[in-house]
Write an enzyme that holds these catalytic residues in place. Structure first.
Site, PDB file in Angstrom:
ATOM      1  CD  GLU A 132      -3.000  -0.687   0.034  1.00 45.21           C
ATOM      2  OE1 GLU A 132      -3.124  -0.382  -1.180  1.00 45.21           O
ATOM      3  OE2 GLU A 132      -3.390  -1.760   0.494  1.00 45.21           O
ATOM      4  CG  HIS A 133      -0.148   4.895   0.434  1.00 45.77           C
ATOM      5  ND1 HIS A 133      -0.499   6.155   0.019  1.00 45.77           N
ATOM      6  CD2 HIS A 133      -1.259   4.365   1.016  1.00 45.77           C
ATOM      7  CE1 HIS A 133      -1.767   6.389   0.361  1.00 45.77           C
ATOM      8  NE2 HIS A 133      -2.247   5.313   0.952  1.00 45.77           N
TER       9      HIS A 133
ATOM     10  CG  ASP B 218       0.653   2.819  -6.338  1.00 43.50           C
ATOM     11  OD1 ASP B 218       0.856   3.548  -5.337  1.00 43.50           O
ATOM     12  OD2 ASP B 218      -0.415   2.823  -6.973  1.00 43.50           O
TER      13      ASP B 218
ATOM     14  CB  SER C 253     -22.740   7.259 -14.529  1.00 43.92           C
ATOM     15  OG  SER C 253     -22.714   6.399 -13.399  1.00 43.92           O
TER      16      SER C 253
ATOM     17  N   GLY D  19     -15.971   3.946  -3.083  1.00 42.52           N
ATOM     18  CA  GLY D  19     -15.430   4.452  -1.836  1.00 42.52           C
ATOM     19  C   GLY D  19     -14.949   3.393  -0.875  1.00 42.52           C
TER      20      GLY D  19
ATOM     21  CB  SER E 203     -11.297   5.498  -9.856  1.00 39.05           C
ATOM     22  OG  SER E 203     -10.231   4.908  -9.140  1.00 39.05           O
TER      23      SER E 203
ATOM     24  CG  ASP F 211      -5.835   1.231  -7.856  1.00 43.09           C
ATOM     25  OD1 ASP F 211      -5.197   0.413  -7.187  1.00 43.09           O
ATOM     26  OD2 ASP F 211      -6.368   2.253  -7.376  1.00 43.09           O
TER      27      ASP F 211
END
Length: 397
Positions: free
Chosen positions: A39-40, A42, A73, A137, A143, A187
């Site tokens: 995590e964090h 990348d 959407s 979320g 995303s 991602d």
């Protein structure tokens, strides 16, 4: 496709017909992802180990003859209508004139045209209608799912000669410049390259990937997602501050990125930066090592042996990077107390979801324990479900 996927694909087609008055020419989809560990790391040129999940975003597409792109959407009734040759003027300078959700697909269109050297005047116009079952979320990268679905749909429609890494890069550019979220490429790569029953071991500097067999089913394990319901946004707040701290740490050591910092460098760094910056860097450096250790452990011992690495990852994010919240800590602690092999928060932090690796016959026990712990703490009830490593972005019909 799963039943849920079919519903989302049908919803995208129905929305297309309702809002655009015609049948779509086809549907494409891309998955969300769970990051098993890393995590964090990348955006610090480090290592990550994500896998695509069965939850997907679907897009129904139809061609137009007027050089415009329209997007709608299921989450927003507004049709956003832009000329393709106006995209360069919109991004990034005038991105705030668009609804935030629409910047994702429109940003991908803009990035794809640039990456392929295609003049907007030579690309046919399109209508795009999106529907999704990726929880928004929750840290499962809804995303990247919308970016990936858009990228594969437009690349095929426009006949672009771009491979999957190039499509992932276009998604990242859209997120960074069209949306304004300073995220890395993990991602998008996971959503593009996902494989059944496997994770993607990604070197975020070289973008080299290796498929790593997870073996959850053979080991009698399931990955449980505990969605806290606490929403986060990467375009604002703490995410950017954490990235800035990482850049300060790399600059203090005179290296291009924290990928170049070893565990042995940490004592020297402590004399060069403030305590907060030091702890931010320590998380990234130790997390990179945990990714490498997890890949090795999966290959040598199997998934039942990675629990301690998951737990250490959560502690590092909670204490050094300070991106957990009480709901995430409660999810992790309750899952471990109920017998999970390992557990950690996943995603960018400040909300979202935790994951727990759980024996198949203990999934209900962990679910009940987390639900009870949230109620006892006065938190809203979490949403709890299992995920399975799944294929990446593709045309569906």
């Amino acid at each position: 496709m799963t039943t849920t996927d079919t519903r989302s694909a049908d919803a995208a087609r129905a929305l297309f017909a309702e809002r655009f008055g015609a049948e779509a020419a086809g549907t494409w989809s891309a998955p969300g992802r769970v990051n098993l560990i890393g995590e964090h790391t990348d955006y610090n040129d480090g290592f990550v180990l994500p896998f695509a999940i069965q939850h997907r975003t679907h897009v129904a597409l139809g061609a137009r003859d007027d050089g415009r792109i329209r997007v709608v959407s299921a989450f927003d009734a507004q049709v956003v209508d832009v000329a393709l040759d106006e995209l360069d003027a919109l991004f990034p300078e005038r991105r705030d004139s668009l609804p935030e959700w629409a910047r994702y697909p429109l940003g991908v269109a803009w990035a794809l045209l640039a990456a392929s050297g295609t003049a907007p005047s030579s690309a046919i116009g399109v209508d795009l209608a999106f529907a999704s079952d990726v929880p928004v979320g929750a840290g499962l990268s809804s995303s990247a799912a919308i970016e990936g679905a858009t990228a594969v749909a437009l690349a095929e429609t426009w006949g672009l000669d771009l491979d999957r890494v190039a499509l992932a890069k276009a998604g990242r550019r859209a997120e960074n410049e069209a949306v304004g979220a300073p995220t890395g490429i993990m991602d998008q790569m996971a959503s593009m390259l996902g494989r059944t029953d496997s994770a993607i071991f990604l070197d975020c500097r070289s973008l080299e990937t290796q498929v790593v067999d997870l073996g959850f089913a053979d080991a009698g394990l399931e990955l449980v997602v505990i969605d806290t319901g606490v929403k986060h946004s990467h375009a604002t707040g703490g995410y950017g501050e954490r990235r800035a701290a990482c850049e300060r740490g790399a600059a203090a050591l005179g290296v291009p990125a924290l990928r170049d910092v070893t565990l042995g460098d940490l004592p020297r760094l402590a004399d060069l930066v403030d305590d907060v910056t030091f702890r931010r860097v320590r998380h990234v450096v130790t997390e990179n090592q945990r990714v490498l250790d997890t890949v090795r452990t999966l290959r040598e011992q199997g998934p039942a042996a990675i629990g301690d690495l998951l737990v250490a990852s959560h502690a590092s994010m909670r204490d050094d990077f300070e991106i957990s919240v009480p709901e995430l800590d409660t999810a992790v602690e309750s899952a471990l107390a109920a017998g999970a092999v390992g557990a950690r928060m996943t995603g960018g932090g400040f909300g979202g979801a935790a994951i727990a690796l759980v024996a198949h016959d203990r999934v209900q026990t962990v679910t009940d324990a987390a639900t009870a712990a949230f109620e006892a703490s006065g938190f809203a009830a979490p949403t709890i479900f299992t995920v399975a490593p799944s294929p990446g972005a593709a045309r569906d019909a």
